[in-house]
Design a protein around this motif. Structure first.
Motif, PDB file in Angstrom:
ATOM      1  N   VAL A 202      -0.934 -10.001 -16.833  1.00 48.93           N
ATOM      2  CA  VAL A 202       0.186  -9.676 -17.713  1.00 48.93           C
ATOM      3  C   VAL A 202       1.499  -9.759 -16.947  1.00 48.93           C
ATOM      4  O   VAL A 202       1.640  -9.168 -15.873  1.00 48.93           O
ATOM      5  CB  VAL A 202       0.027  -8.268 -18.329  1.00 48.93           C
ATOM      6  CG1 VAL A 202       1.181  -7.969 -19.267  1.00 48.93           C
ATOM      7  CG2 VAL A 202      -1.289  -8.136 -19.044  1.00 48.93           C
ATOM      8  N   PHE A 203       2.428 -10.531 -17.497  1.00 46.55           N
ATOM      9  CA  PHE A 203       3.779 -10.643 -16.960  1.00 46.55           C
ATOM     10  C   PHE A 203       4.673  -9.862 -17.906  1.00 46.55           C
ATOM     11  O   PHE A 203       4.818 -10.230 -19.073  1.00 46.55           O
ATOM     12  CB  PHE A 203       4.176 -12.121 -16.929  1.00 46.55           C
ATOM     13  CG  PHE A 203       5.546 -12.404 -16.382  1.00 46.55           C
ATOM     14  CD1 PHE A 203       5.700 -12.800 -15.064  1.00 46.55           C
ATOM     15  CD2 PHE A 203       6.678 -12.316 -17.182  1.00 46.55           C
ATOM     16  CE1 PHE A 203       6.957 -13.095 -14.550  1.00 46.55           C
ATOM     17  CE2 PHE A 203       7.928 -12.593 -16.676  1.00 46.55           C
ATOM     18  CZ  PHE A 203       8.068 -12.989 -15.356  1.00 46.55           C
ATOM     19  N   LEU A 204       5.222  -8.764 -17.420  1.00 43.93           N
ATOM     20  CA  LEU A 204       5.838  -7.807 -18.320  1.00 43.93           C
ATOM     21  C   LEU A 204       7.285  -7.550 -17.909  1.00 43.93           C
ATOM     22  O   LEU A 204       7.535  -7.087 -16.794  1.00 43.93           O
ATOM     23  CB  LEU A 204       5.014  -6.514 -18.253  1.00 43.93           C
ATOM     24  CG  LEU A 204       5.460  -5.324 -19.041  1.00 43.93           C
ATOM     25  CD1 LEU A 204       4.404  -5.029 -20.070  1.00 43.93           C
ATOM     26  CD2 LEU A 204       5.633  -4.126 -18.166  1.00 43.93           C
ATOM     27  N   ILE A 205       8.203  -7.886 -18.786  1.00 46.24           N
ATOM     28  CA  ILE A 205       9.599  -7.574 -18.530  1.00 46.24           C
ATOM     29  C   ILE A 205       9.873  -6.218 -19.157  1.00 46.24           C
ATOM     30  O   ILE A 205       9.516  -5.996 -20.318  1.00 46.24           O
ATOM     31  CB  ILE A 205      10.516  -8.623 -19.175  1.00 46.24           C
ATOM     32  CG1 ILE A 205      10.318  -9.967 -18.501  1.00 46.24           C
ATOM     33  CG2 ILE A 205      11.967  -8.192 -19.094  1.00 46.24           C
ATOM     34  CD1 ILE A 205      11.108 -11.068 -19.122  1.00 46.24           C
ATOM     35  N   THR A 206      10.466  -5.324 -18.421  1.00 47.35           N
ATOM     36  CA  THR A 206      10.697  -4.014 -19.034  1.00 47.35           C
ATOM     37  C   THR A 206      11.864  -3.295 -18.379  1.00 47.35           C
ATOM     38  O   THR A 206      12.273  -3.604 -17.259  1.00 47.35           O
ATOM     39  CB  THR A 206       9.432  -3.135 -18.958  1.00 47.35           C
ATOM     40  OG1 THR A 206       9.623  -1.980 -19.747  1.00 47.35           O
ATOM     41  CG2 THR A 206       9.123  -2.738 -17.530  1.00 47.35           C
ATOM     42  N   HIS A 207      12.418  -2.357 -19.126  1.00 41.33           N
ATOM     43  CA  HIS A 207      13.403  -1.429 -18.593  1.00 41.33           C
ATOM     44  C   HIS A 207      12.816  -0.030 -18.567  1.00 41.33           C
ATOM     45  O   HIS A 207      13.463   0.916 -18.161  1.00 41.33           O
ATOM     46  CB  HIS A 207      14.643  -1.398 -19.483  1.00 41.33           C
ATOM     47  CG  HIS A 207      15.638  -2.431 -19.120  1.00 41.33           C
ATOM     48  ND1 HIS A 207      16.145  -2.536 -17.855  1.00 41.33           N
ATOM     49  CD2 HIS A 207      16.233  -3.392 -19.846  1.00 41.33           C
ATOM     50  CE1 HIS A 207      16.995  -3.540 -17.820  1.00 41.33           C
ATOM     51  NE2 HIS A 207      17.069  -4.077 -19.017  1.00 41.33           N
ATOM     52  N   ASP A 208      11.589   0.058 -19.075  1.00 45.16           N
ATOM     53  CA  ASP A 208      11.014   1.361 -19.334  1.00 45.16           C
ATOM     54  C   ASP A 208      10.323   1.872 -18.070  1.00 45.16           C
ATOM     55  O   ASP A 208       9.289   1.352 -17.648  1.00 45.16           O
ATOM     56  CB  ASP A 208      10.009   1.214 -20.485  1.00 45.16           C
ATOM     57  CG  ASP A 208       9.533   2.553 -20.994  1.00 45.16           C
ATOM     58  OD1 ASP A 208       9.530   3.510 -20.193  1.00 45.16           O
ATOM     59  OD2 ASP A 208       9.181   2.642 -22.175  1.00 45.16           O
TER      60      ASP A 208
END
Lengths: 274, 393
Positions: A202-208
């Protein structure tokens, strides 16, 4: 590229350079993603997280550098060569990007129809139903149109479509943005479960920050036009980079960390009690 | 991807689907046999993946007769689609599973919560029911549409009234911008179109009039028809297509992105900020564009007459002054603002009605153009009778 390297590292980005007009987004960006991990990509607004993702999935042609996904070069391939990789990844865009004229189930069926027309209607409907269910939606949601869904349900429906072909690679662009904390936590849990069940990378972009602490195996930090560091959160904190320190040690970062620690303590005591 | 199977794949024909260029996988296959004790065993063999099951699924469904055991030990690779097929067999036949790998077990577990009966799309109503229902709905909605349109007109009049009382709230910049978009930017295309239409009318008119030896009347024909009818009518159609559609699409998209709602919460009236400048711009620009179009059409007529009839260009223009009565100019100038108003109202009203999804924007834009052109042509017919009765024939 040797097959073994491709099977260990499904995404290899080397020397990526992206330019919009005079504005340099990426310059000499390197990133390697390991098979079976959830990698979180963080960075300030405008550091080109989404551009990086768009480059990797071939929506954005970079000015220089090479990108290899599952052993195939994205940067060298012309469109037709890309197609067989396209069936091996799934992408969840920020707003879900569901086709608004199709129901949720029909959305899931689009990639199936496109890549495997030999699958009978009956089986395709069945696949769509269980994918909808796998994404944590009630099965009745299959017949609904995107405009009838809430924001969180749209993301889950988008996830169902991303999972339609049982991909090896899953790209998530800010999956928990705009969700309430309960919904966000549930989505994190779902991502982790699916990753384990289906063996996804999984390639996950997040600010969380909660997402980062909760489910990411490694975190890649985008700053100064490149990936300045990749590692687990403790590894990153040991680096003493000002932006990383501020990001993870700010009030929100500490709160997320504390929550993680509390969860760990609870798990331990529950383990002892049993 | 773990390609290591529990048996070496047999040589296989190439898959029947050409777009698949993944590394070749063994196709899915199965055998159904009975052991010594009379238990029927269904053994799945090969790769049960989304890319391979398409060909075997129908055969698996066609199995009739009981299956007591489902053997998965020869499955070399499995994904959720394969797991779903295995689960369906287990569910339908009540077979016991043997030889499943840990992965297969996990996947079957995860898909087994689906009942597999949920609807894919809302149920389709039969045609005999659907068509009358549609017609009835359209009739019923047209009442609401009429009330909505009246409400919209009313709201706009109120906005106009407010603006007259508080002229400082009037958005001059927006108006100038719209004037540029509706008026200035369309000069090229409207001019070219009118010039060409003028050529066609003069040329075709001349061919007919020559039969009576009355080719000099070509000037009357071109001049009067351009001033009274064609200039303003063609312009209205062009503005409906160019600007009316743009109004609907712009305002519609702003509705979708909640910009209109944001305006309301800030206290800016969307009527004042979006609708009034567009309507006023179209209202002001239409007579000017119509007049300009008429002039261009006359120029086109003069241009072609110079070649086919031998009437010099300037003679043609000076004859226009003599044969076109001044009330023809008034007719064109009176119709212009009315048509502009209708085109702009149709565009803005349809734009404001957008809600839900992107498809709606397209639908409403089409509606705006169709309604505007229809209303313009109906009104034009009315005007033709009206002005003739008035003695401006």
């Amino acid at each position: 590229m040797s097959q073994s390297r491709a099977s260990d590292f499904p995404i290899v980005v080397e020397g990526l350079r992206n330019v919009f007009g005079d504005h340099v987004i990426h310059d000499g960006l390197d990133l390697t993603v390991r098979r079976g991990e959830i990698i979180g990509v963080v960075g300030g607004s405008g550091t080109g997280k989404s551009v990086l993702m768009r480059s990797i999935i071939g929506l954005q042609t970079p000015e220089a550098g090479s990108i290899e996904v599952l052993g195939q070069s994205i940067t060298d391939a012309d469109d037709d060569d890309d197609i067989d990789i396209r069936s091996r990844w799934g992408v969840l865009f920020q707003g879900g990007a569901l086709f608004s004229t199709l129901t949720v189930a029909e959305n899931v069926e689009v990639p199936l129809r496109e890549f495997y027309p030999e699958i009978s209607d009956e089986l395709r409907h069945e696949i769509a139903r269980y994918k909808v269910m796998l994404s944590g939606l009630p099965e009745e949601a299959a017949a609904k149109y995107p405009s009838e869904l809430s924001g969180g349900m749209k993301k889950r429906a988008g996830l169902a479509r991303a999972l339609a072909l049982d991909p090896e690679l899953l790209f998530l662009d800010e999956p928990t943005a705009g969700l309430d904390p309960i919904g966000a936590a549930a989505f994190d849990k779902l991502t982790r479960e699916l990753q384990e069940t289906l063996g996804l990378t999984v390639f996950l972009i997040t600010h969380d920050l909660d997402t980062l602490h909760e489910i990411c195996d490694r975190v890649a930090v985008l700053a100064d036009k490149r990936v300045i560091a990749v590692g687990t959160i403790p590894e990153l904190l040991a680096l003493d980079h000002p932006w990383i320190q501020e990001y993870f040690n700010g009030p929100r970062g500490r709160a997320a960390e504390a929550a993680q620690a509390r969860a760990a303590v609870l798990d331990n005591s529950a383990g002892r009690g049993a | 991807m773990a390609e290591a199977g529990c048996h070496s794949p047999p040589p296989l024909p190439s898959p029947p689907f050409s777009r698949m260029t993944r590394p070749m996988r063994p196709l899915a296959d199965f055998t159904l046999e009975q052991d010594a004790a009379g238990t029927s065993i269904l053994s799945l063999r090969g790769a049960y993946l989304v890319s391979t099951v398409g060909t075997v699924d129908a055969a698996l469904r066609a199995i009739d007769g009981p299956v007591q055991r489902l053997d998965l030990s020869q499955v070399s690779a499995i994904d959720t689609v394969g797991a779903w097929i295995a689960w369906r067999i287990i569910r339908d036949s009540g077979a016991a599973v043997t030889g499943q790998s840990e992965e297969a077990h996990r996947l079957i577990e995860s898909v087994s919560a689906s009942s597999g009966t949920a609807l894919i799309a809302p149920p389709q109503v039969p045609v005999l029911e659907r068509v009358p229902a549609r017609v009835g709905e359209a009739m019923y909605n047209s009442r609401a549409g009429l009330i909505g349109l009246l409400g919209f007109l009313g709201a706009m009049l109120i906005s106009f009234g407010d603006l007259i009382r508080h002229p400082s709230r009037f958005r001059g910049k927006a108006l100038v911008h719209q004037i540029e978009l509706v008026g200035v930017n369309s000069l090229g295309i409207i001019g070219l179109m009118s010039f060409l239409v003028g050529i066609v009318i003069a040329q075709q008119g001349a061919v007919q009039l020559q039969q009576f030896g009355a080719e000099m009347l070509t000037v009357n024909l071109t001049g009067r028809i351009a001033m009274r009818e064609l200039g303003v009518l063609m312009t209205a159609i062009m503005v409906a297509g160019r600007s009316g559609s743009a109004f609907a699409a712009q305002i519609g998209t702003m509705k979708l992105t909640e910009e209109v709602d944001a305006m309301r919460t800030i206290g800016v009236s969307p009527m004042e900020a979006l609708v009034v400048p567009r309507v006023v711009a179209a209202f002001l620009m239409m007579p000017l564009l119509g007049f300009y179009a008429a002039l261009m059409a006359i120029c086109g007529g003069a241009f072609v007459s110079a070649f086919t009839l031998g009437i010099p260009f300037l003679t043609f223009l000076s004859r226009i002054q003599e044969v076109v009565p001044i009330h023809d100019l008034w007719v064109g100038l009176v119709k212009g603002p009315v048509f502009g108003f209708i085109v702009a109202i149709a565009g803005c009203y349809q734009g404001m009605l957008v809600q839900g999804n992107a498809e709606e924007v397209g639908l409403r834009t089409t509606q705006a153009v169709v309604q505007a052109i229809f209303a313009v042509i109906v009104l034009d017919a009315f005007f033709a009778v009206f002005f003739t009765e008035l003695g401006w024939g």
